[in-house]
Design an enzyme around this catalytic site. Structure first.
Site, short mmCIF file in Angstrom:
data_model
loop_
_atom_site.label_atom_id
_atom_site.label_comp_id
_atom_site.label_asym_id
_atom_site.label_seq_id
_atom_site.Cartn_x
_atom_site.Cartn_y
_atom_site.Cartn_z
N ASP A 1 0.87 -1.17 0.00
CA ASP A 1 0.00 0.00 0.00
C ASP A 1 0.91 1.22 0.00
O ASP A 1 1.60 1.49 0.99
CB ASP A 1 -0.90 -0.01 1.24
N VAL A 2 0.93 1.96 -1.12
CA VAL A 2 1.89 3.05 -1.26
C VAL A 2 1.64 4.20 -0.30
O VAL A 2 2.52 5.05 -0.10
CB VAL A 2 1.94 3.58 -2.71
N ASN B 1 2.59 4.94 -10.60
CA ASN B 1 1.32 4.93 -11.32
C ASN B 1 0.11 4.84 -10.38
O ASN B 1 -0.98 5.27 -10.74
CB ASN B 1 1.29 3.75 -12.29
N TYR C 1 -8.13 15.26 -6.57
CA TYR C 1 -7.36 14.65 -7.64
C TYR C 1 -6.49 15.69 -8.35
O TYR C 1 -5.29 15.49 -8.57
CB TYR C 1 -8.31 13.98 -8.64
N LYS D 1 -2.37 15.97 -8.47
CA LYS D 1 -1.69 15.83 -9.75
C LYS D 1 -0.88 17.09 -10.10
O LYS D 1 0.19 17.00 -10.72
CB LYS D 1 -2.69 15.50 -10.86
#
Length: 255
Positions: free
Chosen positions: A65-66, A92, A160, A164
């Site tokens: 789990d990043v 990713n 989001y 980003k």
């Protein structure tokens, strides 16, 4: 220690589904040994089975789990133990939040997206730097999935979009800080690759003017091929940013 193919060792986070899975397949098909990381082993194993015997032999699943520092640390320690080095990291893994007005967004959804999209990329990059700086030959490459939301938002997408945009800053910082250690860092901004994530777009997606529009999509393999190109450059060359998108999608001039 496992055998290493000529292209080297690659790690793709969130590689069990969508565009990440396409990246894993393309890297394996072009000679990379690929570690595929994700939260659910059954998803990773299913992806590997889909690749077929020739490609799947080059792909290795590790659950991680990043967004959790200890899990990321264990992931990279296992990669180093099994393969002895790391030549490519593709950050990713990512997540989105419900498309609701900003003032109605739960802070738990905000924190979840920040952990997956930004903190996760930072933690993985930090561990990759540690390995790449110390290994012989020294250096490696990091490719971040930025999304075109790294440039321009959609309506009701603050978590989001914010993460980003931040990925762009992380990419540039890592490109600068990695110079002295032969670590190249770039970013691919993807527009409307046809995956499960974009399946909802078949019924149309809300535009800035309030209208709903069905947007064109592209084959994820086109994105994967771009990643293979970026990954295959010598370390004295780098694609800092690349946008791969559906030609007719409403991105240029959005809003």
């Amino acid at each position: 220690m496992a055998d290493v193919d000529a292209k080297g060792i690659a790690l793709v986070t969130g590689g069990g589904t969508g565009v990440g899975k396409a990246m894993v397949r393309a890297l394996a098909d072009t000679g990379w040994t690929v570690v595929i990381a994700g939260r659910r082993l059954e998803v990773l194993d299913e992806a590997i089975r889909e690749f077929g015997p020739e490609s799947s032999a080059k792909v290795h699943a590790i659950v991680a789990d990043v967004g959790i520092p200890g899990s990321v640390r264990a992931l990279f320690e296992e990669v180093e133990s099994r393969f002895g080095r790391l030549d490519l990291l593709v950050n990713n893994a990512g997540s989105g939040a419900p498309a609701v007005p900003l003032d109605e967004l739960d802070v738990e959804d905000w924190n979840r997206v920040v952990a997956a999209n930004l903190t996760g990329a930072f933690l993985c990059t930090q561990q990759a730097f540690r390995i790449m700086k110390a290994q012989t030959p020294r250096g490696g490459r990091i490719i971040n999935n930025g999304s075109i939301s790294a440039t321009t938002p959609r309506p009701n997408s603050a978590p989001y979009t914010a993460t980003k945009h931040a990925i762009t800053g992380l990419t540039k910082s890592c490109a600068l800080d990695g110079r002295a250690f032969d670590i190249a860092c770039g970013q691919i901004d993807i527009g409307n690759a046809a995956t499960d994530m974009t399946e909802r777009m078949r019924a149309g997606i809300v535009q800035p003017n309030g209208e709903t529009m069905v947007e064109p999509t592209i084959d994820p393999k086109l994105v994967a091929d771009a990643v293979v190109y970026m990954a295959g450059l010598p370390l004295d060359a780098n694609v800092l940013t690349m946008t791969v998108m559906a030609t007719k999608m409403p991105f240029v001039g959005r809003g």
